[in-house]
Design an enzyme around this catalytic site. Structure first.
Site, mmCIF file in Angstrom:
data_model
loop_
_atom_site.group_PDB
_atom_site.id
_atom_site.type_symbol
_atom_site.label_atom_id
_atom_site.label_comp_id
_atom_site.label_asym_id
_atom_site.label_seq_id
_atom_site.Cartn_x
_atom_site.Cartn_y
_atom_site.Cartn_z
ATOM 1 N N SER A 229 -31.964 -29.024 28.220
ATOM 2 C CA SER A 229 -32.903 -30.149 28.228
ATOM 3 C C SER A 229 -32.409 -31.316 27.382
ATOM 4 O O SER A 229 -32.581 -32.479 27.746
ATOM 5 C CB SER A 229 -34.278 -29.692 27.736
ATOM 6 O OG SER A 229 -34.802 -28.682 28.561
ATOM 7 N N HIS A 283 -34.932 -32.299 22.394
ATOM 8 C CA HIS A 283 -35.164 -33.331 23.405
ATOM 9 C C HIS A 283 -34.978 -34.723 22.806
ATOM 10 O O HIS A 283 -34.314 -35.581 23.393
ATOM 11 C CB HIS A 283 -36.575 -33.197 23.973
ATOM 12 C CG HIS A 283 -36.755 -32.016 24.859
ATOM 13 N ND1 HIS A 283 -37.869 -31.833 25.649
ATOM 14 C CD2 HIS A 283 -35.951 -30.932 25.094
ATOM 15 C CE1 HIS A 283 -37.757 -30.701 26.322
ATOM 16 N NE2 HIS A 283 -36.610 -30.146 26.001
#
Length: 342
Positions: A229, A283
């Site tokens: 991610s 992230h």
């Protein structure tokens, strides 16, 4: 999602000897010399020639806007109100999903950097399930297996296993985690790779993944983190930087469509970021790294009288390198990260 005008397609075709932008399956029929069907054939950025009658080219002018929809170049004017957001979220859902053009396109995508990484991640996931030796691992891989295979474990990184800043990119916690990440990076990253090139995408992808894991060690040292991610967020950050540099040269319709596309992406990505069990620091780290690297890579898109045009690459790449190396030194035998504990 790639948005371009007829003039863009013409320039791409001329620049690549008539095959469109990189990665094509061979030269296509000239879309600008008239065609046998209504409006004639025309070529996508990938070098494919859509089925002549699938989308009418009647009345197309040099300022009209197109969407690259998985191997088919679709005029925006031909899309209904419900098809436009669908084209942005799932372009392969527009038109025949099994046309010859689409089948060629699917094969070509698997030959890209993102496509190869995705295949490797699927193979690694199969290995994870095999090592777990239980069917439940398909949905939830046991933590000990992820740790053994290279998950982000702060005490082990503090002990010198710095490769654990890279290997989490290839690991996934379960089938749904794998599908979400693979779908996102294929639908989003492959388009960018066609625009920017494999080397540039590879550098941004890997570096952003590492950067996300660095921030995860700093702000979530107790967590066992895995997944790509952070690398995907890096690509998204780089695209924001690219659009920032291109903004002054875009037409009004292109700006509106890109704003809509980015808005939908933000909603999906950040909604997912706040889900239970998601490492938000990874992230955020990936996004920051990708944006800074994008600003550095695309500094030449800024106005020549802007100071970033002249110094952006040195500043951007220098910041990324420094903020990876300095924390790596800080990690070494750091007891605050759990070094020396069982």
């Amino acid at each position: 999602m790639v948005v371009r005008t007829m003039d863009d397609i013409r320039k791409e075709r001329e620049a690549t000897g008539g095959t469109g932008m990189g990665g094509g399956m061979g030269a296509a029929a000239n879309p600008f010399g008239g065609g046998a069907a209504a409006g004639g054939n025309y070529t996508t950025a990938g070098g494919y020639t859509p089925i002549p009658d699938q989308h009418s080219m009647g009345g197309v002018g040099p300022g009209d806007v197109f969407i690259d929809a998985c191997g088919e170049t679709v005029p925006v004017a031909n899309l209904s109100p419900w098809q436009l957001p669908m084209a942005m979220c799932c372009p392969c859902c527009i038109g025949d999903p099994c046309s010859q053009n689409r089948r060629n396109w699917y094969v070509a995508q698997m030959q890209t950097f993102i496509g190869i990484v995705t295949i490797l991640q699927i193979l690694v996931f199969i290995l994870e399930v095999a090592l777990a030796a239980e069917w439940s691992a398909i949905l939830d891989v046991p933590s000990p297996v992820l740790a053994v295979m290279g998950g982000k474990v702060a005490p082990l990184i503090a002990a010198g296993e710095y490769w654990r800043l890279v290997t989490p990119i290839m690991l996934h916690a379960g089938l749904f985690h794998l599908l979400i990440n693979c779908f996102t990076q294929c639908m989003f990253g492959i388009q960018l790779e066609r625009e920017w090139g494999a080397a540039q995408i590879a550098i941004i992808y890997v570096t952003s993944g590492i950067y996300g894991n660095v921030l995860s060690v700093l702000f979530a040292p107790q967590a066992l983190s895995i997944g790509c991610s952070g690398a995907i967020f890096g690509l998204f950050g780089a695209q924001v930087a690219y659009i920032t540099g291109m903004w002054r040269s875009l037409g009004d319709l292109q700006k509106k469509m890109l704003i809509l596309s980015l808005g939908l992406s933000f909603i999906f990505i950040f909604a997912f970021s706040f889900s239970v069990g998601v490492d938000m620091s990874a992230h955020l780290g990936g996004f920051i790294c990708g944006m800074v690297m994008g600003l550095a890579y695309f500094s030449h898109l800024w106005a020549p009288d802007n100071w970033w045009y002249h110094h952006g690459k040195v500043i951007g790449f220098g910041m990324v390198a420094a903020t990876i190396i300095i924390p790596a030194i800080y990690f070494w035998h750091n007891e605050e990260l759990g070094y020396g504990t069982d």
